[in-house]
Design a protein around this motif. Structure first.
Motif, PDB file in Angstrom:
ATOM      1  N   GLY A  23       0.672  -1.291  -0.126  1.00  0.00           N
ATOM      2  CA  GLY A  23       0.063   0.069   0.014  1.00  0.00           C
ATOM      3  C   GLY A  23       0.870   1.264  -0.131  1.00  0.00           C
ATOM      4  O   GLY A  23       0.238   2.334  -0.018  1.00  0.00           O
ATOM      5  N   ARG A  24       2.110   1.227  -0.005  1.00  0.00           N
ATOM      6  CA  ARG A  24       2.954   2.407   0.095  1.00  0.00           C
ATOM      7  C   ARG A  24       3.606   2.713  -1.186  1.00  0.00           C
ATOM      8  O   ARG A  24       4.326   1.441  -1.868  1.00  0.00           O
ATOM      9  CB  ARG A  24       4.024   2.074   1.084  1.00  0.00           C
ATOM     10  N   PRO A  25       3.688   3.891  -1.719  1.00  0.00           N
ATOM     11  CA  PRO A  25       4.444   3.969  -2.893  1.00  0.00           C
ATOM     12  C   PRO A  25       5.663   3.991  -3.006  1.00  0.00           C
ATOM     13  O   PRO A  25       6.535   4.448  -2.056  1.00  0.00           O
ATOM     14  CB  PRO A  25       3.988   5.643  -3.727  1.00  0.00           C
ATOM     15  N   ALA A  26       6.322   3.515  -3.901  1.00  0.00           N
ATOM     16  CA  ALA A  26       7.837   3.144  -4.102  1.00  0.00           C
ATOM     17  C   ALA A  26       8.265   4.565  -4.656  1.00  0.00           C
ATOM     18  O   ALA A  26       7.657   5.222  -5.484  1.00  0.00           O
ATOM     19  CB  ALA A  26       8.305   2.070  -5.128  1.00  0.00           C
ATOM     20  N   LYS A  27       9.639   4.992  -4.456  1.00  0.00           N
ATOM     21  CA  LYS A  27      10.419   5.941  -5.041  1.00  0.00           C
ATOM     22  C   LYS A  27      11.394   5.355  -6.081  1.00  0.00           C
ATOM     23  O   LYS A  27      12.205   4.730  -5.844  1.00  0.00           O
ATOM     24  CB  LYS A  27      11.042   7.088  -4.129  1.00  0.00           C
ATOM     25  N   LEU A  28      11.229   5.716  -7.305  1.00  0.00           N
ATOM     26  CA  LEU A  28      12.157   5.162  -8.097  1.00  0.00           C
ATOM     27  C   LEU A  28      13.066   5.991  -9.017  1.00  0.00           C
ATOM     28  O   LEU A  28      12.569   7.151  -9.248  1.00  0.00           O
ATOM     29  CB  LEU A  28      11.355   4.244  -9.280  1.00  0.00           C
ATOM     30  N   HIS A  29      14.017   5.709  -9.339  1.00  0.00           N
ATOM     31  CA  HIS A  29      14.873   6.361 -10.486  1.00  0.00           C
ATOM     32  C   HIS A  29      14.810   5.605 -11.900  1.00  0.00           C
ATOM     33  O   HIS A  29      15.118   4.494 -11.905  1.00  0.00           O
ATOM     34  CB  HIS A  29      16.286   6.327 -10.037  1.00  0.00           C
ATOM     35  N   TYR A  30      14.321   6.206 -12.805  1.00  0.00           N
ATOM     36  CA  TYR A  30      14.029   5.805 -14.140  1.00  0.00           C
ATOM     37  C   TYR A  30      15.243   5.678 -15.113  1.00  0.00           C
ATOM     38  O   TYR A  30      15.801   7.067 -15.048  1.00  0.00           O
ATOM     39  CB  TYR A  30      12.763   6.580 -14.759  1.00  0.00           C
ATOM     40  N   MET A  31      15.744   4.646 -15.598  1.00  0.00           N
ATOM     41  CA  MET A  31      16.832   4.699 -16.544  1.00  0.00           C
ATOM     42  C   MET A  31      16.089   4.154 -17.895  1.00  0.00           C
ATOM     43  O   MET A  31      15.100   3.569 -18.179  1.00  0.00           O
ATOM     44  CB  MET A  31      17.812   3.785 -15.997  1.00  0.00           C
ATOM     45  N   ALA A  32      17.109   4.293 -18.792  1.00  0.00           N
ATOM     46  CA  ALA A  32      16.665   3.966 -20.397  1.00  0.00           C
ATOM     47  C   ALA A  32      16.145   2.259 -20.297  1.00  0.00           C
ATOM     48  O   ALA A  32      15.259   2.155 -20.966  1.00  0.00           O
ATOM     49  CB  ALA A  32      18.044   4.089 -21.255  1.00  0.00           C
ATOM     50  N   ASN A  33      16.851   1.564 -19.585  1.00  0.00           N
ATOM     51  CA  ASN A  33      16.432   0.040 -19.737  1.00  0.00           C
ATOM     52  C   ASN A  33      16.036  -0.732 -18.198  1.00  0.00           C
ATOM     53  O   ASN A  33      15.851  -1.738 -18.299  1.00  0.00           O
ATOM     54  CB  ASN A  33      17.619  -0.807 -19.991  1.00  0.00           C
ATOM     55  N   GLY A  34      15.759   0.477 -17.395  1.00  0.00           N
ATOM     56  CA  GLY A  34      14.942  -0.284 -16.355  1.00  0.00           C
ATOM     57  C   GLY A  34      14.954   0.852 -15.253  1.00  0.00           C
ATOM     58  O   GLY A  34      15.107   2.043 -15.458  1.00  0.00           O
ATOM     59  N   PHE A  35      14.684   0.583 -14.157  1.00  0.00           N
ATOM     60  CA  PHE A  35      14.604   1.448 -12.815  1.00  0.00           C
ATOM     61  C   PHE A  35      15.186   0.993 -11.648  1.00  0.00           C
ATOM     62  O   PHE A  35      15.372  -0.149 -11.421  1.00  0.00           O
ATOM     63  CB  PHE A  35      13.092   1.837 -12.731  1.00  0.00           C
TER      64      PHE A  35
ATOM     65  N   VAL B 144      15.138   1.146  -7.290  1.00  0.00           N
ATOM     66  CA  VAL B 144      14.268   1.480  -6.381  1.00  0.00           C
ATOM     67  C   VAL B 144      15.095   2.090  -5.247  1.00  0.00           C
ATOM     68  O   VAL B 144      15.839   1.903  -4.878  1.00  0.00           O
ATOM     69  CB  VAL B 144      13.855   0.311  -5.589  1.00  0.00           C
ATOM     70  N   LEU B 145      14.572   3.774  -4.974  1.00  0.00           N
ATOM     71  CA  LEU B 145      15.282   4.407  -3.973  1.00  0.00           C
ATOM     72  C   LEU B 145      14.627   4.222  -2.769  1.00  0.00           C
ATOM     73  O   LEU B 145      15.065   4.436  -1.751  1.00  0.00           O
ATOM     74  CB  LEU B 145      15.149   5.757  -4.403  1.00  0.00           C
ATOM     75  N   ALA B 146      13.228   4.018  -2.880  1.00  0.00           N
ATOM     76  CA  ALA B 146      12.755   3.925  -1.545  1.00  0.00           C
ATOM     77  C   ALA B 146      11.290   2.717  -1.460  1.00  0.00           C
ATOM     78  O   ALA B 146      10.793   2.700  -2.694  1.00  0.00           O
ATOM     79  CB  ALA B 146      11.697   5.140  -0.998  1.00  0.00           C
ATOM     80  N   SER B 147      11.347   1.871  -1.003  1.00  0.00           N
ATOM     81  CA  SER B 147      10.651   0.777  -1.081  1.00  0.00           C
ATOM     82  C   SER B 147       9.132   1.027  -0.921  1.00  0.00           C
ATOM     83  O   SER B 147       8.834   1.823  -0.135  1.00  0.00           O
ATOM     84  CB  SER B 147      10.960  -0.579   0.159  1.00  0.00           C
ATOM     85  N   GLY B 148       8.447   0.164  -1.480  1.00  0.00           N
ATOM     86  CA  GLY B 148       7.003   0.367  -2.018  1.00  0.00           C
ATOM     87  C   GLY B 148       6.374  -0.648  -2.957  1.00  0.00           C
ATOM     88  O   GLY B 148       7.409  -1.404  -3.512  1.00  0.00           O
ATOM     89  N   ASP B 149       5.164  -0.808  -2.990  1.00  0.00           N
ATOM     90  CA  ASP B 149       4.526  -1.734  -3.904  1.00  0.00           C
ATOM     91  C   ASP B 149       4.083  -1.183  -5.142  1.00  0.00           C
ATOM     92  O   ASP B 149       3.441  -2.006  -6.011  1.00  0.00           O
ATOM     93  CB  ASP B 149       3.524  -2.853  -3.428  1.00  0.00           C
ATOM     94  N   HIS B 150       4.098   0.086  -5.485  1.00  0.00           N
ATOM     95  CA  HIS B 150       3.759   0.586  -6.657  1.00  0.00           C
ATOM     96  C   HIS B 150       4.137   2.056  -7.063  1.00  0.00           C
ATOM     97  O   HIS B 150       4.789   2.703  -5.938  1.00  0.00           O
ATOM     98  CB  HIS B 150       2.014   0.699  -6.737  1.00  0.00           C
ATOM     99  N   VAL B 151       3.762   2.577  -7.809  1.00  0.00           N
ATOM    100  CA  VAL B 151       3.926   3.989  -8.231  1.00  0.00           C
ATOM    101  C   VAL B 151       2.824   4.654  -8.662  1.00  0.00           C
ATOM    102  O   VAL B 151       1.656   3.904  -9.100  1.00  0.00           O
ATOM    103  CB  VAL B 151       5.098   4.149  -9.223  1.00  0.00           C
ATOM    104  N   VAL B 152       2.506   5.876  -8.958  1.00  0.00           N
ATOM    105  CA  VAL B 152       1.368   6.614  -9.473  1.00  0.00           C
ATOM    106  C   VAL B 152       1.568   7.214 -10.756  1.00  0.00           C
ATOM    107  O   VAL B 152       2.455   7.778 -10.917  1.00  0.00           O
ATOM    108  CB  VAL B 152       1.053   7.556  -8.226  1.00  0.00           C
ATOM    109  N   CYS B 153       0.518   6.770 -11.503  1.00  0.00           N
ATOM    110  CA  CYS B 153       0.645   7.117 -13.068  1.00  0.00           C
ATOM    111  C   CYS B 153       0.708   8.760 -12.940  1.00  0.00           C
ATOM    112  O   CYS B 153      -0.111   9.559 -12.251  1.00  0.00           O
ATOM    113  CB  CYS B 153      -0.331   6.843 -13.998  1.00  0.00           C
ATOM    114  N   ALA B 154       1.711   9.295 -13.660  1.00  0.00           N
ATOM    115  CA  ALA B 154       1.688  10.854 -13.789  1.00  0.00           C
ATOM    116  C   ALA B 154       0.538  11.641 -14.533  1.00  0.00           C
ATOM    117  O   ALA B 154       0.496  12.665 -14.144  1.00  0.00           O
ATOM    118  CB  ALA B 154       3.237  11.322 -14.326  1.00  0.00           C
TER     119      ALA B 154
END
Length: 66
Positions: A7-19, A21-31
C-alpha cells in the motif's frame, strides 16, 4: 519482524532500460491519470521527466501534451 511495504508508493529512479528502487513500496502513481501501477506491471516511463505511466497510450499522450 519483517516490514511490509504493501500500500505504500515506491520512489524510483527511471533509466533507459529499467529503474532503480530508491525507497521501497509496492506501486507508483501514473503521472497522468493518478492510477496506482504495481511495480511488477510498470512498463512505461519517461527518463527525461522521471515519471511513470500506466500504459503506452498514456505515455504517448503525455509526450504530445508537453
Amino acid at each position: 519482524m519483517l516490514m511490509s511495504h504493501s500500500g505504500r508508493p515506491a520512489k524510483l529512479h527511471y533509466m533507459a532500460n529499467g529503474f532503480r528502487v530508491l525507497a521501497s513500496g509496492d506501486h507508483v502513481v501514473c503521472a497522468v491519470t493518478g492510477d496506482k501501477i504495481p511495480l511488477d506491471h510498470l512498463r512505461y516511463w519517461s527518463v527525461a521527466r522521471q515519471e511513470p505511466y500506466a500504459s503506452a497510450e498514456i505515455s504517448v499522450r503525455a509526450e504530445l501534451d508537453r
